[in-house]
Design a protein around this motif. Sequence first.
Motif, PDB file in Angstrom:
ATOM      1  N   ALA A  25       0.827  -1.203  -0.051  1.00 20.11           N
ATOM      2  CA  ALA A  25       0.004  -0.027   0.005  1.00 20.11           C
ATOM      3  C   ALA A  25       0.739   1.345   0.000  1.00 20.11           C
ATOM      4  O   ALA A  25       0.607   2.169  -0.848  1.00 20.11           O
ATOM      5  N   VAL A  26       2.123   1.106   0.524  1.00 22.60           N
ATOM      6  CA  VAL A  26       2.839   2.421   0.877  1.00 22.60           C
ATOM      7  C   VAL A  26       3.546   2.477  -0.428  1.00 22.60           C
ATOM      8  O   VAL A  26       3.832   3.565  -1.075  1.00 22.60           O
ATOM      9  N   VAL A  27       3.970   1.464  -1.126  1.00 27.62           N
ATOM     10  CA  VAL A  27       4.581   1.617  -2.451  1.00 27.62           C
ATOM     11  C   VAL A  27       3.594   1.846  -3.516  1.00 27.62           C
ATOM     12  O   VAL A  27       3.948   3.049  -4.218  1.00 27.62           O
ATOM     13  N   ASP A  28       2.141   1.604  -3.535  1.00 31.27           N
ATOM     14  CA  ASP A  28       1.264   2.199  -4.312  1.00 31.27           C
ATOM     15  C   ASP A  28       1.190   3.952  -4.112  1.00 31.27           C
ATOM     16  O   ASP A  28       1.243   4.508  -4.880  1.00 31.27           O
ATOM     17  N   LEU A  29       1.115   4.204  -2.747  1.00 32.43           N
ATOM     18  CA  LEU A  29       1.038   5.337  -2.422  1.00 32.43           C
ATOM     19  C   LEU A  29       2.204   6.308  -2.998  1.00 32.43           C
ATOM     20  O   LEU A  29       1.869   7.482  -3.595  1.00 32.43           O
ATOM     21  N   LEU A  30       3.347   5.914  -2.995  1.00 35.24           N
ATOM     22  CA  LEU A  30       4.484   6.638  -3.418  1.00 35.24           C
ATOM     23  C   LEU A  30       4.495   6.668  -5.025  1.00 35.24           C
ATOM     24  O   LEU A  30       4.986   7.470  -5.513  1.00 35.24           O
ATOM     25  N   MET A  31       3.895   5.501  -5.514  1.00 35.02           N
ATOM     26  CA  MET A  31       4.104   5.557  -7.077  1.00 35.02           C
ATOM     27  C   MET A  31       2.906   6.348  -7.794  1.00 35.02           C
ATOM     28  O   MET A  31       3.059   6.984  -8.573  1.00 35.02           O
ATOM     29  N   ALA A  32       1.874   6.564  -6.592  1.00 35.35           N
ATOM     30  CA  ALA A  32       0.871   7.672  -7.266  1.00 35.35           C
ATOM     31  C   ALA A  32       1.376   9.222  -7.004  1.00 35.35           C
ATOM     32  O   ALA A  32       1.322   9.684  -7.869  1.00 35.35           O
ATOM     33  N   ALA A  33       2.207   9.239  -5.721  1.00 32.77           N
ATOM     34  CA  ALA A  33       2.771  10.585  -5.830  1.00 32.77           C
ATOM     35  C   ALA A  33       3.582  10.882  -6.969  1.00 32.77           C
ATOM     36  O   ALA A  33       3.818  11.818  -7.586  1.00 32.77           O
ATOM     37  N   TYR A  34       4.286   9.928  -7.263  1.00 31.94           N
ATOM     38  CA  TYR A  34       5.411   9.928  -8.389  1.00 31.94           C
ATOM     39  C   TYR A  34       4.868  10.102  -9.668  1.00 31.94           C
ATOM     40  O   TYR A  34       5.150  11.209 -10.434  1.00 31.94           O
ATOM     41  N   ALA A  35       4.021   9.368  -9.972  1.00 30.13           N
ATOM     42  CA  ALA A  35       3.417   9.521 -11.210  1.00 30.13           C
ATOM     43  C   ALA A  35       2.487  10.781 -11.414  1.00 30.13           C
ATOM     44  O   ALA A  35       2.769  11.337 -12.576  1.00 30.13           O
ATOM     45  N   TRP A  36       1.775  10.970 -10.432  1.00 37.49           N
ATOM     46  CA  TRP A  36       1.025  12.265 -10.521  1.00 37.49           C
ATOM     47  C   TRP A  36       1.750  13.644 -10.507  1.00 37.49           C
ATOM     48  O   TRP A  36       1.445  14.596 -10.971  1.00 37.49           O
ATOM     49  N   THR A  37       3.013  13.358  -9.945  1.00 42.74           N
ATOM     50  CA  THR A  37       3.855  14.650  -9.962  1.00 42.74           C
ATOM     51  C   THR A  37       4.308  15.163 -11.205  1.00 42.74           C
ATOM     52  O   THR A  37       4.420  16.315 -11.854  1.00 42.74           O
ATOM     53  N   TYR A  38       4.335  13.936 -12.205  1.00 45.11           N
ATOM     54  CA  TYR A  38       4.324  14.207 -13.696  1.00 45.11           C
ATOM     55  C   TYR A  38       3.379  15.277 -14.347  1.00 45.11           C
ATOM     56  O   TYR A  38       3.671  15.897 -15.272  1.00 45.11           O
TER      57      TYR A  38
END
Lengths: 207, 217
Positions: free
Chosen positions: A154-167
């Motif tokens: 869940a934490v990885v998902d959260l970080l990946m979300a933050a990462y992707a949407w920062t684009y």
Amino acid sequence: MRQAQKEATRRKVLDAARALFETRGYEETTVRSIAVEAGVSVGSVFTSFASKREILSQVMEDRLEALYAELEAVAPRLRGPTADRLRTIFAIHFAFETRRTRLFLAHVAAAYDWTNAPSVKPYGRNPRLRQIVLDCLADGVAGGDVDARADLEAVVDLLMAAYAWTYRLAAWEGADADRMSKVMDAQIGVAALGFAPRAREASPSAS
Amino acid sequence: MKHVSGSIQPAGEADVRVPTRRALAKQQTRAKVLAAARRLFSEEGYEGATIRDIAAAAGMSTGAVFANFADKSDLFRDIMTSDIAELSRAMREAASKARTVDEALLKIFMAGYSFYKSQLPLARAAFSISWTAEEGQVLRCIEPVGAQAELIVEQLNAGIERGELSRECEIKLRSQMLFDCYLSNYPRAIFEGWSLDALQTRSRDQIRVILAGARRG
């Protein structure tokens, strides 16, 4: 012999496509222009690739190979708090990807395309970055600054979300790697408070 | 949940005057075009659906479509605007029944996933174009999208008022993360067929992580 020739064609097509995608942009590049640039027939482009999407996904996979190889070598050697190690990992990503922002965004948009054949591997379906982040968190568990009971997926998902949407900052506001990294750093800070052992004990059950 | 076609009807037409035949015909044309466009965007994606196909599916000329909509992006925006407005109301309604900030946020997330469960291809089309510079800008500026982001901010503020969250909880950053997190779970449903239950479990964990550093005390 035939196999070698086929491989040579494939290579030529990929080189031509990479050059055209980067100079003209993905949408503006046609399969015909790739064939012309590569000095092969349109027909032989299609013997190697099913679609322009598939060419893009191969171009990106080749590019990302270098990045992931670098990260897989660097990440295990990082020291310090988990949040800082994560910040470094994502900053390397942003620095790498913003060299070719348009191409990267085309790659991201392609992830939602309809006509993707199974051979197309769009953005987000590559497990290597997830694994690098997951390993970083697991090291944190071992080192004591990530809660052992945290749902790391869940934490990885959260970080990946933050990462992707920062684009989106790059897509919509033309942000550079520095700006994206700053935004990401703050988000990692918030997530870190969530996966720290102490914070979890203090937080009431949300269910 | 209301059937999606309900949102095709133009809102705010409560006027008691009987519309002229001409106005009525125009309204029907719009509704027909929107229904056809919704279907084609869902089946072909945004890029794949052409105005010509949409016109043919609606049984009218391309000219008639252009008399009602400026271009394809105008059509798509119209569909998204009415959908998201309807969804925003559902989210607000769901959040109003919650007692804690975690619960309110989870209800908001779930209202979204439930709403789009039956029309994932359309959500997929929206995500696809949201990554392009021009169309993405258009989508982001849809007014109800701002209303959803605002709704999340309101929940954090309510959490502060109730003493659940600290006053220094970086509302702007946290609400942005929550919204991004909400959106980023859609691909799980779109590509991996996650159930609403799976989405709920994952969302609950994520909300907890994002709010952990914001709790009071």
